[in-house]
Motif scaffolding. Structure first.
Motif, short mmCIF file in Angstrom:
data_model
loop_
_atom_site.label_atom_id
_atom_site.label_comp_id
_atom_site.label_asym_id
_atom_site.label_seq_id
_atom_site.Cartn_x
_atom_site.Cartn_y
_atom_site.Cartn_z
N UNK A 28 36.50 46.71 37.67
CA UNK A 28 36.66 46.48 36.23
C UNK A 28 37.76 45.46 35.98
N UNK A 29 38.85 45.55 36.72
CA UNK A 29 39.95 44.60 36.60
C UNK A 29 39.48 43.19 36.94
N UNK A 30 38.70 43.06 38.01
CA UNK A 30 38.16 41.75 38.39
C UNK A 30 37.26 41.20 37.30
N UNK A 31 36.42 42.05 36.70
CA UNK A 31 35.54 41.61 35.62
C UNK A 31 36.35 41.15 34.41
N UNK A 32 37.38 41.89 34.07
CA UNK A 32 38.23 41.51 32.94
C UNK A 32 38.92 40.18 33.19
N UNK A 33 39.43 39.99 34.40
CA UNK A 33 40.08 38.72 34.71
C UNK A 33 39.10 37.56 34.64
N UNK A 93 48.74 36.53 39.44
CA UNK A 93 48.83 36.06 40.82
C UNK A 93 47.63 36.53 41.64
N UNK A 94 47.14 37.72 41.35
CA UNK A 94 46.00 38.26 42.08
C UNK A 94 44.76 37.41 41.81
N UNK A 95 44.54 37.05 40.55
CA UNK A 95 43.37 36.24 40.20
C UNK A 95 43.46 34.86 40.84
N UNK A 96 44.63 34.26 40.81
CA UNK A 96 44.81 32.94 41.42
C UNK A 96 44.51 33.01 42.91
N UNK A 97 44.99 34.05 43.57
CA UNK A 97 44.73 34.21 45.01
C UNK A 97 43.24 34.37 45.26
#
Length: 107
Positions: A28-33, A93-97
């Motif tokens: 869900x976090x990945x989808x939101x990002x 930072x997680x999304x950028x990585x």
């Protein structure tokens, strides 16, 4: 000994349930990002709305084009933006990585 085995099985079951819940939250976090990234791209590129002159500016780049559009009636919808303009999606930072890892996998 029997009590310890029951407690172990209970804890094991709880752990499995919590790991599955964590996976669901991460997805869900990945989808939101990704939604934030997509919406930010749409906003920065000026593709929102139905007006032909919808890219007269935005809060991040400014509204310098507003006078040019209203005075000359020209279509400035092809103004570009760079990743430096991204305030929201690149603040994670997680999304950028993840994005960098995805780019490396594609090469």
């Amino acid at each position: 000994m029997e009590g310890n085995l029951k407690e172990y099985e209970k804890l094991k079951s709880e752990l499995i349930k919590n790991i599955e819940a964590k996976k669901g939250l991460e997805e869900e976090f990945d989808r939101l990002q990704q939604d934030i990234y997509d919406n930010e791209t749409e906003y920065l590129s000026g593709n929102q709305g139905t007006s032909k002159n919808n890219n007269i500016g935005n809060i991040i780049k400014g509204f310098d084009s507003f006078n040019k559009v209203s005075r000359h009636g020209s279509d400035l919808s092809n103004h570009g933006f760079t990743n430096d303009d991204r305030l929201f999606s690149l603040s994670s930072a997680v999304f950028v990585k993840q994005q960098l890892d995805d780019m490396q996998e594609q090469e």
